[in-house]
Scaffold this motif. Structure first.
Motif, PDB file in Angstrom:
ATOM      1  N   GLY A  73     -62.121 -35.529 -10.150  1.00 43.91           N
ATOM      2  CA  GLY A  73     -61.110 -34.724 -10.842  1.00 43.91           C
ATOM      3  C   GLY A  73     -59.741 -34.755 -10.199  1.00 43.91           C
ATOM      4  N   TYR A  74     -59.384 -35.925  -9.615  1.00 34.40           N
ATOM      5  CA  TYR A  74     -58.037 -36.053  -9.043  1.00 34.40           C
ATOM      6  C   TYR A  74     -57.071 -36.421 -10.155  1.00 34.40           C
TER       7      TYR A  74
ATOM      8  N   PRO B  78     -48.983 -24.601  -3.075  1.00 35.00           N
ATOM      9  CA  PRO B  78     -49.942 -23.847  -3.885  1.00 35.00           C
ATOM     10  C   PRO B  78     -49.245 -23.397  -5.166  1.00 35.00           C
ATOM     11  N   TYR B  79     -49.823 -23.697  -6.292  1.00 30.36           N
ATOM     12  CA  TYR B  79     -49.166 -23.343  -7.556  1.00 30.36           C
ATOM     13  C   TYR B  79     -50.080 -22.532  -8.475  1.00 30.36           C
ATOM     14  N   GLY B  80     -51.172 -23.156  -8.907  1.00 29.84           N
ATOM     15  CA  GLY B  80     -52.010 -22.457  -9.880  1.00 29.84           C
ATOM     16  C   GLY B  80     -53.475 -22.705  -9.599  1.00 29.84           C
ATOM     17  N   PRO B  81     -54.304 -22.369 -10.557  1.00 29.16           N
ATOM     18  CA  PRO B  81     -55.737 -22.608 -10.376  1.00 29.16           C
ATOM     19  C   PRO B  81     -56.045 -24.100 -10.481  1.00 29.16           C
ATOM     20  N   THR B  82     -57.204 -24.509 -10.038  1.00 28.56           N
ATOM     21  CA  THR B  82     -57.617 -25.889 -10.246  1.00 28.56           C
ATOM     22  C   THR B  82     -57.982 -26.044 -11.710  1.00 28.56           C
ATOM     23  N   PHE B  83     -58.059 -27.301 -12.174  1.00 32.09           N
ATOM     24  CA  PHE B  83     -58.529 -27.480 -13.545  1.00 32.09           C
ATOM     25  C   PHE B  83     -59.541 -28.607 -13.601  1.00 32.09           C
ATOM     26  N   THR B  84     -60.384 -28.527 -14.612  1.00 28.33           N
ATOM     27  CA  THR B  84     -61.498 -29.458 -14.684  1.00 28.33           C
ATOM     28  C   THR B  84     -61.933 -29.672 -16.135  1.00 28.33           C
ATOM     29  N   THR B  85     -63.056 -30.347 -16.296  1.00 26.67           N
ATOM     30  CA  THR B  85     -63.553 -30.671 -17.634  1.00 26.67           C
ATOM     31  C   THR B  85     -63.500 -29.477 -18.581  1.00 26.67           C
ATOM     32  N   GLY B  86     -62.923 -29.712 -19.765  1.00 26.76           N
ATOM     33  CA  GLY B  86     -62.877 -28.665 -20.783  1.00 26.76           C
ATOM     34  C   GLY B  86     -61.590 -27.862 -20.786  1.00 26.76           C
ATOM     35  N   ASP B  87     -60.838 -27.930 -19.689  1.00 24.92           N
ATOM     36  CA  ASP B  87     -59.593 -27.164 -19.634  1.00 24.92           C
ATOM     37  C   ASP B  87     -58.493 -27.874 -20.418  1.00 24.92           C
TER      38      ASP B  87
ATOM     39  N   HIS C 220     -38.238 -38.124  -8.084  1.00 21.86           N
ATOM     40  CA  HIS C 220     -38.078 -37.961  -9.535  1.00 21.86           C
ATOM     41  C   HIS C 220     -39.414 -37.963 -10.266  1.00 21.86           C
ATOM     42  N   SER C 221     -40.386 -37.411  -9.617  1.00 26.40           N
ATOM     43  CA  SER C 221     -41.696 -37.338 -10.229  1.00 26.40           C
ATOM     44  C   SER C 221     -42.276 -35.949  -9.910  1.00 26.40           C
ATOM     45  N   TYR C 222     -42.912 -35.351 -10.893  1.00 19.54           N
ATOM     46  CA  TYR C 222     -43.355 -33.967 -10.762  1.00 19.54           C
ATOM     47  C   TYR C 222     -44.747 -33.833 -11.339  1.00 19.54           C
ATOM     48  N   GLY C 223     -45.625 -33.150 -10.645  1.00 21.22           N
ATOM     49  CA  GLY C 223     -46.982 -33.069 -11.171  1.00 21.22           C
ATOM     50  C   GLY C 223     -47.746 -31.829 -10.717  1.00 21.22           C
ATOM     51  N   TYR C 224     -48.761 -31.508 -11.502  1.00 21.28           N
ATOM     52  CA  TYR C 224     -49.684 -30.392 -11.194  1.00 21.28           C
ATOM     53  C   TYR C 224     -51.060 -31.032 -11.149  1.00 21.28           C
ATOM     54  N   HIS C 225     -51.738 -30.876 -10.005  1.00 22.18           N
ATOM     55  CA  HIS C 225     -52.964 -31.631  -9.785  1.00 22.18           C
ATOM     56  C   HIS C 225     -54.211 -30.767  -9.934  1.00 22.18           C
ATOM     57  N   GLY C 226     -55.212 -31.354 -10.552  1.00 20.55           N
ATOM     58  CA  GLY C 226     -56.413 -30.598 -10.906  1.00 20.55           C
ATOM     59  C   GLY C 226     -57.318 -30.259  -9.741  1.00 20.55           C
TER      60      GLY C 226
END
Lengths: 680, 618
Positions: free
Chosen positions: B117-118, B159-168, B139-145
């Motif tokens: 889930g990277y 640290p930004y938000g929750p992790t994310f995974t299948t179904g999100d 010049h690149s911005y991302g939120y990683h799961g």
């Protein structure tokens, strides 16, 4: 007429000032004089001139009140012979006077303005009614007016309901009066029974923003913590649209903040009352995000307070909502900002701002604590996130010693919520020695704080908590014992609960201290408490006290007689299964003692009771009774043979044989183990 | 505008990042087959678009897909791949996000988190290394799961938000008004992730470990997050900002200026009574004399009524040297006069009779059309007049043959049409009759009516009527949908005929046309070639090439709305001779505001998406 000089004794010798003051009062005097003219036309003109003179002029208002204008105006207003125009103008002037300071309102109330205005509402003339309502509105929204004045005459409410259909002004003013005068369930019920919901619902779609807004406010106060109203609202529809849908529309982000916030409050009340499910999209995707937005830095301080408090209430009991809120818009970090008022910048640059900040600082802090408490109520990860927020523990510790009761209470609630975490008890709580301020809070605090604080203490006294020792040393036993004597049920429960926790696997000294602190009389008092919770926790305490053999023997040697008496009493009384089970467990513990055993063996009454419970229909009680037997007949202990014999004579073995055939595997195993003791 | 570089160049790198086409089996490698981008129907979820771009620019395309038609990306890594950041690969949308859209939003559904889930979801500028997850490079911005961190052009996340995974479902919203970005998870806003974003970023998705599959939604499907609500908030904010824009108001200066603008506008267009009343109530002085305004108004009324001959005459009387000094203007007026002659509205042909009194008012005085003669963008009368034009199609059936012969020469044509009309002119009353009944017939369009029609034919000329019938039916082929409503309007009005149907008028028109031709030649000799003039004349003469000028390709010249530009030019010319502005300040301010919005769009100021000049014209 009152004398001018008497009314305004010149405070200074400054001639100029004196002259000015005289001048003002002289002109005011002139206005009042004109109210007494014999020509009604001149009186009318006088009132109109007075109206123009007082608008926005607080000084003039005060002068006129002192000069006795109010009784005269009220007289003219009530006079049937007065023209409607004059009566209307009188109401307008009175409304204008009410707009001034709180003292003005007090003076008006002293002149019994409310009954006079309510009487005016019976007039057929709409303009006059509107003027009266406007004045009533202004008076009722003042904090000095007791809202009960609205409910003194039962016909008033129904008349106001009827007037709701007259014009958009009557709608606006009446709704505003209702929303300010509806305090608590009694008022809610009165308004509800007069059909407030049906009468006001359609105003939510009025073309006038003010009417919509005031109607919405009405619903927010009517539904607040009121399941009856909330359950009704959910099924009401206006123009084919259900109220929840209308409220959701009012939540839209382009609507005025006041409207968004108020409709979020309505939906929150409905959700908490169970009228809307907590997983309904209108809660999860609309109300909750809206309330989080209300907490943002962009909002006014008042809005942030209200937003946080409402959100705390919304998510208080639902872990899923707590989880969603915790990830929405960095809420946990956002709340940290609530503690930064007054900011250091405001102090230097802007006195007005400082004043404003100071006024709201307490409110902000308590709102943030409340919301943190709700957020962390159930989820360990969220608690961790909260505690990791900058200076969080320090803020709580400071909050515990704030002068404002509201802040202290909220801080304790927050601490209580976080104290449910085993990990935090072992780490942050210990690092910040939160027990110290907590113990301080417990001294002479009002009951509402005591309740939450003692609950928190319960958690801090859990055996794995490192705070346990220092808390004991600081005199917790005495404090808790005194709580068990409280009139307040919750305090008694918490007190005995904390003692129970404290006694769990404690050393002998602590146990003796508890027994001594509590005194046997108090212990028996608690055992006969009408509340089952208190009884259960007291039995739990006894059970914890009576653990490990030396402790059992020691305690039974000093308090054996009383304890056996109490046990007998409970087993004979009308109690639920849990209580009896707990009591049998105490007996089992006693049976585990070396010398204490004899207290049972020599008590035939108790033995008969144990025998009885072995054949009880409830398996739990059977099992608990079997523990007693098992402990009594255990081989290799002094006198075990005699005990076995005595119990066999009582017919226990027969019962054991029967139980060894039981379908319940626990009972069966236990019975077999017991029987083996006989075989050996 | 050159297409933004196709992304697949970046993905063709060492890794097996295969793009699935509509969830079917992956094609081998990374095909860059059809780069033709069709973003239709995908636009509806974004704030606004091409509207503000000038004509010289091609409309900006919104990023509406990753690659071509694909929205589903799978990462397939072989062997030990996926363990190091080197194994990552990103996919970028086909177009950058244009600033003019104000707020841009897309969602990515995690179909499968694959092994670890990277996954990274975010934005990147053109030229950023696509073999890395978004966020790691400049010049690149991302939120990683995997860790829920945000990466702002850096290898270390915050640290930004929750992790994310299948179904999100993860959403990414770029606010081009304040240049920030926030993410959403399953419809919940996670708060601001990045600020001070550069312009022209591409939506980007990066995957690293085997089995990771995501599905992007650029608005083809409803979004989970309520982006509309967010946009509503910003629209309100921008509008409030405009409404509350501070104006340095010293002693009612602002109000005075507004009043001046209104007053000058009224004066400019010659609404003298209103202007007078307004000036009186606001205590202003009107710069121009009342008589002068009235004169201009008189001329304008004549022009707008199509009475060009009188308008020219009056202008020459009142402003003797004006048209002499402006031969091009005079020429334009005369060309218009010619058109009005064809129309049958010009005074010279109208007085020659044969015209129903009703059509004298062929420029019906609707308050709307008068209120802003020089700029009304959509004209209520448009449809109406077009309809009348089309309805009269059968009238000039005689021309049908001439046209089909392909004789387009102006001179020859003129004489031809002249002779033709001599032949048919006798039947004018009957023709009128036929027209009326025919329009009814077309309305109902049932076979019964054919009989009725033939009755009329016996009164008329056979050739005409048969042609007319053909016209009528062919018209139906082309404009089936329109005709119903149009015809209804029609039947209540009398049809139009060339020059009002009068033979004398037609002769006059032909004569005038010759004069115009002569004038054009003279102008060319004196002032040199003028393509605008040439085209104007050619277009006007072309009217005669059609049997039914009103429904011909050049028929729009006959539309009364076309009088407005001429009217406005003449009005401006008169005003200039009085040293008054040729454009009212109000119109100038509006034009400036529109230009300004266009400029904002080009310079990447997103707030232009939520403001239009039209919003303030009601």
């Amino acid at each position: 007429h009152p004398c001018i000089l008497e009314c305004f004794p010149s405070p200074t010798s400054d001639l100029l000032k004196e002259n000015k003051s005289l001048e003002v009062t002289a002109s005011s005097r002139h206005y009042v004089d004109r109210l007494f003219d014999l020509d009604p036309q001149k009186v009318l003109q006088g009132v109109i001139d007075m109206k123009n003179a007082v608008i926005g002029n607080n000084k003039q208002k005060a002068n006129l009140i002192v000069l006795g204008a109010v009784p005269r105006l009220l007289y003219l207003l009530q006079q049937e012979s007065s023209s409607t125009e004059l009566r209307t103008e009188c109401a307008v002037v009175l409304g204008s006077l009410a707009m001034g300071t709180e003292n003005n309102v007090k003076s008006l109330l002293d002149c019994h303005i409310i009954p006079a205005l309510l009487q005016g509402l019976l007039s057929p003339d709409l303009k006059f009614i509107e003027a009266c309502l406007r004045c009533l509105r202004t008076i009722f929204i003042s904090p000095v007016t007791p809202e009960d004045l609205l409910y003194t005459d039962a016909t008033v409410i129904s008349h106001l309901m009827a007037l709701l259909s007259r014009s958009r002004y009557t709608q606006e003013y009446i709704c505003q009066i209702f929303s300010h005068c509806c305090k608590g369930p009694d008022h809610q019920t009165i308004l509800f029974n007069h059909g407030a919901v049906q009468n006001i619902a359609h105003l939510l779609v009025s073309t006038s923003y003010k009417v919509r807004m005031q109607a919405l406010k009405c619903f927010s106060v009517l539904a607040f913590e009121n399941p009856q109203v909330s359950m009704t609202l959910v099924n009401v529809s206006v123009d084919g649209e259900l109220l929840p849908q209308i409220f959701v529309k009012m939540l839209q982000r382009d609507k005025p903040i006041e409207m968004q916030l108020t409709s979020a409050k309505c939906l929150t009340s409905m959700c908490r009352a169970g009228a809307i499910r907590t997983d309904d999209s209108c809660i999860v995707l609309k109300t909750l995000p809206c309330l989080v937005r209300m907490c943002s830095k962009e909002r006014l301080l008042e809005e942030r307070v209200e937003g946080a408090e409402t959100l705390a209430y919304l998510i208080e009991t639902d872990v899923e909502l707590q989880r969603i809120a915790s990830i929405t818009d960095h809420l946990i970090v956002m709340l940290a900002d609530y503690f930064k008022y007054p900011s250091s910048v405001s102090a230097i640059t802007d006195i007005k701002r400082l004043d404003h900040d100071l006024k709201h600082a307490h409110e902000l802090r308590q709102a943030a604590f409340k919301l943190y408490a709700s957020l962390g109520a159930n989820d360990e990860d969220i608690r961790k996130k909260i505690i990791e927020t900058e200076n969080m523990m320090d803020r709580i510790v400071n909050g515990l010693s704030e002068s404002s009761i509201k802040v202290r209470l909220a801080a304790v609630r927050c601490l209580h919520s976080l104290s449910r975490s085993v990990q935090q008890l072992r780490t942050s709580f210990q690092d910040h020695a939160v027990w110290k301020p907590l113990m301080k809070v417990l001294q002479n605090a009002p009951n509402e704080i005591l309740i939450v604080a003692s609950s928190t203490l319960c958690n801090l006294l859990l055996e794995f908590s490192p705070s346990k020792e220092p808390i004991l040393e600081s005199g917790a036993i005495e404090l808790l014992c005194s709580l068990t004597q409280s009139e307040n049920l919750a305090l008694r429960v918490n007190g005995i609960w904390a003692l129970m926790n404290m006694a769990f696997q404690a050393e002998q000294k602590i146990k003796s201290d508890i027994l001594r602190g509590l005194s046997t009389e108090q212990l028996f008092q608690l055992l006969s408490d009408s509340d089952v919770n208190v009884l259960m926790k007291t039995l739990g305490l006894l059970r914890n006290l009576l653990s490990t053999r030396p402790h059992i023997d020691h305690i039974m040697s000093t308090h054996g007689k009383q304890i056996m008496q109490a046990v007998t009493l409970i087993l004979e009384g009308e109690h639920n299964i849990e209580v009896k089970e707990q009591t049998l467990c105490i007996l089992a513990n006693i049976a585990d003692g070396t010398t204490a055993k004899e207290l049972i063996m020599t008590n035939d009454d108790i033995l008969q009771k144990i025998k009885y419970y072995m054949s009880h229909s409830n398996a739990k009680l059977q099992l608990a009774a079997m523990f007693c037997i098992s402990n009594l007949i255990w081989n290799g202990e002094e006198g075990s043979q005699e005990r076995q014999d005595k119990l066999r004579d009582m017919g226990i073995v027969d019962i054991l044989h029967k139980l060894s055939q039981s379908s319940d595997p626990n009972l069966c195993d236990k019975a077999k183990t017991a029987l083996q003791q006989y075989l050996a | 505008m050159g297409h933004p570089q196709p992304l697949w160049a970046a993905v063709q790198a060492p890794h097996q990042c295969i793009v699935q086409r509509d969830n079917h089996l992956p094609a081998a490698g990374c095909t860059v087959a059809d780069t033709s981008q069709d973003g239709t129907a995908l636009h509806h979820r974004t704030a606004s678009r091409e509207r503000y771009l000038g004509d010289d620019e091609e409309p900006t395309q919104l990023p509406t897909s990753l690659g071509v038609h694909h929205t589903c990306i799978t990462s397939l890594a072989r062997g030990s791949h996926g363990k190091t950041p080197k194994d990552a690969a990103s996919v970028r949308a086909t177009h950058p996000i244009p600033a003019a859209c104000g707020i841009y939003y897309f969602e990515v559904k995690i179909v499968s988190k694959g092994r670890d889930g990277y996954m990274g979801i975010g934005l990147s500028a053109q030229g950023v290394n696509m073999n890395r997850l978004p966020g790691w490079d400049k010049h690149s911005y991302g939120y990683h799961g995997d860790d829920g961190h945000s990466f702002c052009s850096s290898g270390t996340g915050q640290p930004y938000g929750p992790t994310f995974t299948t179904g999100d479902v993860i959403g990414c919203c770029v606010n081009l008004i304040n240049n920030t970005c926030f993410y959403t998870k399953n419809g919940h806003s996670l708060g601001i992730a990045f600020t001070d974003l550069p312009p022209n970023l591409y939506p980007t998705v990066g995957l690293q470990t085997p089995g990771e599959v995501v599905d992007a939604n650029f608005g083809q499907h409803p979004f989970v997050f309520d982006i509309e609500d967010y946009m509503r908030e910003w629209r309100t904010k921008i509008q409030a900002q405009i409404d509350r824009f501070p104006i340095g108001d010293r002693e009612g200066e602002w109000q005075t200026m507004i009043q001046k603008m209104v007053s000058s506008y009224l004066v400019h267009h010659g609404y003298c009574a209103t202007a007078e009343a307004f000036a009186r109530s606001t205590d202003q002085t009107v710069l121009e004399e009342l008589a002068s305004i009235k004169n201009r108004q008189r001329i304008q009324k004549l022009v707008l009524a199509g009475r060009m001959g009188e308008a020219i005459e009056t202008t020459q009387q009142l402003y003797p040297s004006l048209l002499e000094r402006n031969p091009n203007l005079l020429f334009a007026l005369k060309v218009r006069q010619f058109i009005e002659m064809v129309n049958g509205t010009d005074s010279e042909v109208r007085c020659l009779g044969g015209h129903s009194p009703k059509s004298q008012d062929s420029y019906p005085v609707s308050p709307r059309s008068f209120s802003s003669p020089s700029m009304s963008p959509s004209h209520g009368m448009n449809i109406h007049n077009l309809a009348t034009g089309k309805g009269s199609s059968t009238h000039f059936s005689g021309f049908e043959s001439s046209c089909s012969n392909g004789v387009i020469s102006n001179k020859g044509h003129q004489s031809y049409c002249h002779s033709k009309h001599t032949a048919t002119s006798l039947n004018v009353p009957e023709l009128n009759n036929i027209n009326v009944s025919r329009s009814q017939q077309v309305n109902s369009y049932s076979s019964n009516d054919v009989d009725m029609e033939t009755d009329h034919y016996s009164n008329g000329v056979a050739e005409t009527s048969s042609n007319g019938f053909l016209n009528g039916s062919s018209k139906h082929d082309h404009e089936m949908e329109e005709c119903d409503t149009e015809m209804e309007v029609d039947s209540s009005q009398l049809r139009r005929q060339l020059c009002g149907g009068s033979q004398a008028a037609i002769e006059r028109m032909i004569h005038f046309g010759r004069e115009l031709q002569a004038m054009s030649e003279q102008l060319r000799r004196e002032c040199g070639k003028n393509t605008a003039n040439k085209k104007m004349l050619k277009d006007a003469f072309s009217l005669l090439a059609y049997s039914d000028p009103w429904s011909s390709p050049v028929g729009n010249q006959l539309d009364p709305i076309q009088r407005e530009p001429v009217c406005s030019v003449l009005n401006s010319a008169i005003l200039e001779t009085h040293n008054l502005p040729k454009q009212p300040p109000l119109a100038l301010a509006m034009g400036q505001a529109s230009q300004c919005l266009g400029l904002m769009a080009r310079s990447g100021i997103g707030s232009c998406a939520f403001a239009t000049v039209e919003d303030y014209l009601h």
